[in-house]
Motif scaffolding. Structure first.
Motif, PDB file in Angstrom:
ATOM      1  N   GLY A 222       0.732  -1.052  -0.190  1.00  0.00           N
ATOM      2  CA  GLY A 222      -0.147  -0.267  -0.300  1.00  0.00           C
ATOM      3  C   GLY A 222       0.930   1.161  -0.162  1.00  0.00           C
ATOM      4  O   GLY A 222       1.674   1.802   0.455  1.00  0.00           O
ATOM      5  N   TYR A 223       0.460   2.167  -1.216  1.00  0.00           N
ATOM      6  CA  TYR A 223       2.067   3.145  -1.261  1.00  0.00           C
ATOM      7  C   TYR A 223       1.001   4.508  -1.108  1.00  0.00           C
ATOM      8  O   TYR A 223      -0.416   4.705  -1.984  1.00  0.00           O
ATOM      9  CB  TYR A 223       1.991   3.549  -2.546  1.00  0.00           C
ATOM     10  N   PHE A 224       1.080   5.716   0.035  1.00  0.00           N
ATOM     11  CA  PHE A 224       0.469   6.258   0.224  1.00  0.00           C
ATOM     12  C   PHE A 224       1.113   7.776  -0.186  1.00  0.00           C
ATOM     13  O   PHE A 224       2.242   7.883   0.567  1.00  0.00           O
ATOM     14  CB  PHE A 224       0.381   7.424   1.900  1.00  0.00           C
ATOM     15  N   GLU A 225       0.914   8.434  -1.753  1.00  0.00           N
ATOM     16  CA  GLU A 225       2.452   9.727  -2.112  1.00  0.00           C
ATOM     17  C   GLU A 225       1.705  10.453  -1.333  1.00  0.00           C
ATOM     18  O   GLU A 225       0.584  11.049  -1.042  1.00  0.00           O
ATOM     19  CB  GLU A 225       1.440   9.713  -4.048  1.00  0.00           C
ATOM     20  N   GLN A 226       2.836  11.943  -1.522  1.00  0.00           N
ATOM     21  CA  GLN A 226       2.520  13.198  -0.558  1.00  0.00           C
ATOM     22  C   GLN A 226       1.396  13.831  -1.311  1.00  0.00           C
ATOM     23  O   GLN A 226       0.766  14.666  -0.485  1.00  0.00           O
ATOM     24  CB  GLN A 226       3.836  13.899  -1.265  1.00  0.00           C
ATOM     25  N   GLU A 227       1.299  14.088  -2.465  1.00  0.00           N
ATOM     26  CA  GLU A 227       0.061  14.738  -3.007  1.00  0.00           C
ATOM     27  C   GLU A 227      -0.798  13.979  -4.326  1.00  0.00           C
ATOM     28  O   GLU A 227      -0.382  13.328  -4.657  1.00  0.00           O
ATOM     29  CB  GLU A 227       0.613  15.869  -3.959  1.00  0.00           C
ATOM     30  N   MET A 228      -2.077  14.220  -4.580  1.00  0.00           N
ATOM     31  CA  MET A 228      -3.106  13.925  -5.357  1.00  0.00           C
ATOM     32  C   MET A 228      -2.339  15.184  -6.844  1.00  0.00           C
ATOM     33  O   MET A 228      -1.493  15.857  -6.792  1.00  0.00           O
ATOM     34  CB  MET A 228      -4.187  14.241  -5.263  1.00  0.00           C
ATOM     35  N   THR A 229      -2.312  14.192  -8.035  1.00  0.00           N
ATOM     36  CA  THR A 229      -1.957  15.177  -9.131  1.00  0.00           C
ATOM     37  C   THR A 229      -3.245  16.209  -9.087  1.00  0.00           C
ATOM     38  O   THR A 229      -4.424  16.224  -9.005  1.00  0.00           O
ATOM     39  CB  THR A 229      -2.639  13.603 -10.287  1.00  0.00           C
ATOM     40  N   PRO A 230      -2.390  18.032  -9.739  1.00  0.00           N
ATOM     41  CA  PRO A 230      -3.323  18.212  -9.468  1.00  0.00           C
ATOM     42  C   PRO A 230      -4.745  18.750 -10.672  1.00  0.00           C
ATOM     43  O   PRO A 230      -4.529  18.482 -11.074  1.00  0.00           O
ATOM     44  CB  PRO A 230      -2.351  19.550  -9.556  1.00  0.00           C
ATOM     45  N   GLY A 231      -5.016  19.485 -10.282  1.00  0.00           N
ATOM     46  CA  GLY A 231      -6.407  19.600 -11.442  1.00  0.00           C
ATOM     47  C   GLY A 231      -7.423  17.930 -11.970  1.00  0.00           C
ATOM     48  O   GLY A 231      -7.966  18.216 -12.502  1.00  0.00           O
ATOM     49  N   ASN A 232      -7.705  17.607 -10.723  1.00  0.00           N
ATOM     50  CA  ASN A 232      -8.265  16.515 -10.768  1.00  0.00           C
ATOM     51  C   ASN A 232      -9.921  17.006 -11.413  1.00  0.00           C
ATOM     52  O   ASN A 232     -10.747  17.368  -9.664  1.00  0.00           O
ATOM     53  CB  ASN A 232      -7.933  15.423  -9.566  1.00  0.00           C
ATOM     54  N   THR A 233     -10.536  16.871 -12.000  1.00  0.00           N
ATOM     55  CA  THR A 233     -11.673  16.708 -12.203  1.00  0.00           C
ATOM     56  C   THR A 233     -12.429  15.419 -11.858  1.00  0.00           C
ATOM     57  O   THR A 233     -14.325  15.317 -12.166  1.00  0.00           O
ATOM     58  CB  THR A 233     -12.117  17.533 -13.936  1.00  0.00           C
ATOM     59  N   THR A 234     -12.217  15.035 -11.474  1.00  0.00           N
ATOM     60  CA  THR A 234     -13.892  13.580 -10.818  1.00  0.00           C
ATOM     61  C   THR A 234     -14.111  14.200  -9.797  1.00  0.00           C
ATOM     62  O   THR A 234     -13.396  14.795  -8.975  1.00  0.00           O
ATOM     63  CB  THR A 234     -12.392  12.140 -10.856  1.00  0.00           C
ATOM     64  N   THR A 235     -15.436  12.956  -9.602  1.00  0.00           N
ATOM     65  CA  THR A 235     -15.787  13.104  -8.258  1.00  0.00           C
ATOM     66  C   THR A 235     -14.971  12.830  -7.222  1.00  0.00           C
ATOM     67  O   THR A 235     -14.334  11.579  -7.703  1.00  0.00           O
ATOM     68  CB  THR A 235     -17.392  13.089  -7.853  1.00  0.00           C
ATOM     69  N   CYS A 236     -15.217  12.770  -5.773  1.00  0.00           N
ATOM     70  CA  CYS A 236     -14.810  11.551  -4.521  1.00  0.00           C
ATOM     71  C   CYS A 236     -15.437  10.066  -4.971  1.00  0.00           C
ATOM     72  O   CYS A 236     -14.556   9.353  -4.874  1.00  0.00           O
ATOM     73  CB  CYS A 236     -15.008  11.762  -3.550  1.00  0.00           C
ATOM     74  N   ILE A 237     -16.336   9.730  -4.998  1.00  0.00           N
ATOM     75  CA  ILE A 237     -17.211   8.689  -5.662  1.00  0.00           C
ATOM     76  C   ILE A 237     -16.829   7.883  -7.048  1.00  0.00           C
ATOM     77  O   ILE A 237     -15.776   7.110  -7.143  1.00  0.00           O
ATOM     78  CB  ILE A 237     -18.336   8.875  -6.300  1.00  0.00           C
ATOM     79  N   GLU A 238     -16.593   9.004  -8.256  1.00  0.00           N
ATOM     80  CA  GLU A 238     -15.722   8.509  -9.311  1.00  0.00           C
ATOM     81  C   GLU A 238     -13.840   7.961  -8.380  1.00  0.00           C
ATOM     82  O   GLU A 238     -14.198   7.363  -9.306  1.00  0.00           O
ATOM     83  CB  GLU A 238     -15.746   9.263 -10.466  1.00  0.00           C
ATOM     84  N   GLU A 239     -13.329   8.841  -7.851  1.00  0.00           N
ATOM     85  CA  GLU A 239     -12.163   8.513  -7.412  1.00  0.00           C
ATOM     86  C   GLU A 239     -11.909   7.381  -7.040  1.00  0.00           C
ATOM     87  O   GLU A 239     -10.758   6.622  -7.671  1.00  0.00           O
ATOM     88  CB  GLU A 239     -11.899   9.797  -6.855  1.00  0.00           C
ATOM     89  N   ILE A 240     -13.295   6.778  -6.137  1.00  0.00           N
ATOM     90  CA  ILE A 240     -12.505   6.192  -5.633  1.00  0.00           C
ATOM     91  C   ILE A 240     -13.237   4.310  -6.252  1.00  0.00           C
ATOM     92  O   ILE A 240     -12.696   3.651  -6.847  1.00  0.00           O
ATOM     93  CB  ILE A 240     -13.852   5.754  -4.219  1.00  0.00           C
ATOM     94  N   TRP A 241     -13.998   4.503  -7.430  1.00  0.00           N
ATOM     95  CA  TRP A 241     -14.735   3.891  -7.999  1.00  0.00           C
ATOM     96  C   TRP A 241     -13.830   2.959  -9.415  1.00  0.00           C
ATOM     97  O   TRP A 241     -13.661   1.662 -10.107  1.00  0.00           O
ATOM     98  CB  TRP A 241     -15.636   4.804  -9.187  1.00  0.00           C
ATOM     99  N   LYS A 242     -13.097   4.083  -8.928  1.00  0.00           N
ATOM    100  CA  LYS A 242     -11.261   4.063 -10.521  1.00  0.00           C
ATOM    101  C   LYS A 242     -10.544   2.424 -10.064  1.00  0.00           C
ATOM    102  O   LYS A 242     -10.229   1.999 -10.831  1.00  0.00           O
ATOM    103  CB  LYS A 242     -10.685   4.749 -10.683  1.00  0.00           C
ATOM    104  N   ASP A 243     -10.088   2.899  -8.454  1.00  0.00           N
ATOM    105  CA  ASP A 243      -9.738   1.488  -7.772  1.00  0.00           C
ATOM    106  C   ASP A 243     -10.645   0.282  -7.182  1.00  0.00           C
ATOM    107  O   ASP A 243     -10.305  -0.039  -7.533  1.00  0.00           O
ATOM    108  CB  ASP A 243      -8.744   2.205  -6.722  1.00  0.00           C
ATOM    109  N   PHE A 244     -12.145   0.990  -7.325  1.00  0.00           N
ATOM    110  CA  PHE A 244     -12.390  -0.450  -7.031  1.00  0.00           C
ATOM    111  C   PHE A 244     -13.761  -0.603  -7.352  1.00  0.00           C
ATOM    112  O   PHE A 244     -15.073  -0.325  -7.203  1.00  0.00           O
ATOM    113  CB  PHE A 244     -12.690  -0.209  -5.583  1.00  0.00           C
ATOM    114  N   PRO A 245     -13.613  -0.790  -8.745  1.00  0.00           N
ATOM    115  CA  PRO A 245     -14.764  -0.667  -9.974  1.00  0.00           C
ATOM    116  C   PRO A 245     -16.218  -1.531  -9.565  1.00  0.00           C
ATOM    117  O   PRO A 245     -17.524  -2.050  -9.857  1.00  0.00           O
ATOM    118  CB  PRO A 245     -14.472  -0.905 -11.098  1.00  0.00           C
ATOM    119  N   GLY A 246     -15.722  -3.050  -8.268  1.00  0.00           N
ATOM    120  CA  GLY A 246     -16.782  -3.615  -7.891  1.00  0.00           C
ATOM    121  C   GLY A 246     -17.641  -3.002  -7.137  1.00  0.00           C
ATOM    122  O   GLY A 246     -18.685  -3.706  -6.497  1.00  0.00           O
TER     123      GLY A 246
END
Length: 518
Positions: free
Chosen positions: A390-414
């Motif tokens: 499990g890896y936690f980076e310092q910062e998120m990619t700037p200018g991310n236009t996805t919603t929080c829900i979409e951000e989690i769904w990208k990693d956990f589509p199920g």
């Protein structure tokens, strides 16, 4: 004397209110700590008072001729700029005055009479201002502040694009201090700073004669440097005299008193409503019932503030890893140039290690080299058996236009929508946060989204790069508890000794092997 007056300020994003009719004042010499949970609007407030954001309602009035300096973590440093040119840009207004003085000198030969006298007078004023602001010793002042913050060791003629997050913060801070503003506005200045330079900044602010407003979740730091606390909570802004500890004493006492008064009033309301219900139909008791109903109607009902959801972090644990997490053999890390001497290191199962040392010496580079995200200059890294990383980076990619829900769904589509919402809520995010785009969230809220990804994936080794940056006090305490409870291994970069205390089993001092001058 009031330097800044904010009156009846209201602001929000969409249907999410941040402030509602709040007021604020900054007096000469006040050292203010602006505190509150993630997402309460601290950085938004800074953007409003510096005219970067227009409020929905209310006024912001600065005293005349006040020079305000703002430490903006998101300031643009363009490739091609050197550290020296950035520091010298603190004196841009003086260089403009010098240019004007030179232009006057060039045209004075053709002037005469009153025009010449006016030019001589203006020239005298400019020269006096340049002397007053130490214009003729700028290079010395640049060298002094660069040395104090360790920037001279990076090479003042090097390109700013090569700087790490911590070095970038130090450069922006040095530029701000060179400007000698009347007021300092500091938004989480200790993020990415190493212990040595946090101590230097602490001493600087303790001795600072002018006023400043500081946003920070580093409570020991806040306690040392502030004498006034402004607390943001539930769209309100309240003033407390003293440091953070004194604020907490008063805050807890007021909260307890309000809760007691609320319970007494609720009991009284219940009794009155019961009496009215039982007696309003009877002729003999109707007047008494009406009297109690009037009392109910006129009552100023006490409302308790809504409790903010507190985060709950529980890491999912994968099967047990092999004996070694990683082993390196003569590993030299770096990019175009080496950042380390040859390293032969190892980490065993269940160890919890913190990497320490100054900014820019290669801690993040080592982490990424172990993960295989960066190729080493030479040597090798061997990862152990049965690793779930499990890896936690310092910062998120700037200018991310996805919603929080979409951000989690990208990693956990199920996951179902309910599961995604529940996972984010457990990390302390409200419905309005969950439905917002990631880019409009505060730094702390974005960190909670990234932690949400981390805790929902099974792991037996966690690599964490400055996970406490931006997190509020409750989130930081809960993260520490969860990491102590985690039965796997941890490799951590963190500049907060209080966070590491009782958590780590070994300290790895990266200054012992770095090739960078410290």
């Amino acid at each position: 004397m009031s330097i800044l007056n904010v009156t009846n300020l209201s602001h929000g994003f969409g249907d999410r209110a941040i402030f509602k009719d709040v007021s604020f004042r900054l007096l000469k010499g006040e050292h203010i700590g602006l505190i509150g949970a993630n997402g309460e609007g601290k950085s938004t407030f800074m953007n409003i008072v510096t005219d970067r954001l227009m409020p929905d309602e209310g006024t912001v009035e600065w005293a005349k001729h006040v020079h305000v300096g703002y430490l903006d973590q998101h300031a643009i440093l363009e490739k091609g700029m050197t550290l020296r040119t950035v520091l010298q840009s603190a004196f841009a207004y003086l260089f403009e005055m010098e240019e004007k003085m030179n232009q006057l000198c060039d045209t004075m030969g053709e002037a005469e009479g009153d025009e010449l006298q006016n030019m001589i007078d203006e020239l005298g004023v400019i020269q006096e201002l340049l002397m007053m602001h130490d214009f003729y010793v700028i290079d010395t002042k640049v060298d002094e502040i660069a040395h104090a913050l360790g920037l001279d060791e990076l090479g003042l003629d090097n390109d700013v694009s090569d700087l790490s997050g911590g070095q970038r913060t130090k450069l922006l801070l040095a530029k701000l201090l060179l400007e000698k503003p009347d007021i300092l506005l500091l938004d989480e200045p200790t993020n990415y700073l190493d212990v040595i330079h946090i101590e230097w900044l602490k001493r600087y602010l303790i001795e600072y004669e002018n006023a400043f407003i500081l946003i920070s979740h580093d409570i020991p730091f806040v306690n040392c440097v502030v004498n006034i606390i402004y607390h943001m909570e539930n769209q309100e802004l309240n003033r407390f005299v003293g440091d953070y500890d004194k604020f907490m004493d008063v805050y807890e006492m007021r909260k307890s008193q309000l809760e007691s008064a609320y319970k007494r009033q609720q009991k009284e309301i219940g009794e009155l409503e019961d009496f009215v219900a039982r007696n309003k139909a009877r002729v003999s008791t109707r007047n008494m019932a009406m009297s109690r109903q009037k009392k109910l109607d006129k009552m100023d009902v006490i409302e308790l503030a809504h409790e903010k959801p507190k985060p709950e972090f529980n890491f999912k644990e994968a099967r047990t890893a092999g004996r070694y997490i990683f082993q390196t053999q003569d590993l030299v890390i770096g990019y175009e140039e080496p950042l380390s001497s040859p390293l032969t290191l190892s980490m065993e199962r269940n160890e919890k290690i913190v990497l320490t040392g100054a900014n820019g010496i290669g801690k993040t580079t080592l982490l990424k080299s172990i993960l295989g995200l960066i190729q080493p200059i030479s040597g090798s890294v061997t990862l152990g058996d049965y690793l779930s990383i499990g890896y936690f980076e310092q910062e998120m990619t700037p200018g991310n236009t996805t919603t929080c829900i979409e951000e989690i769904w990208k990693d956990f589509p199920g996951y179902s929508q309910y599961e995604v919402r529940s996972a984010l809520a457990k990390c302390g995010l409200t419905t309005k946060h969950i439905e917002s785009q990631v880019r409009v969230l505060s730094g702390g809220e974005q960190a909670k989204v990234r932690l949400c990804k981390l805790i929902n994936r099974e792991a037996n080794i966690l690599l964490l790069d400055e996970p406490t940056n931006h997190l509020d006090i409750d989130a930081k305490a809960e993260l520490k508890r969860a990491l102590i409870a985690f039965k796997g291994s941890i490799l951590l970069i963190c500049h907060e000794p209080e966070f590491c205390e009782g958590l780590v089993t070994r300290v790895m001092d990266c200054s012992q092997w770095t090739t960078k001058i410290q």
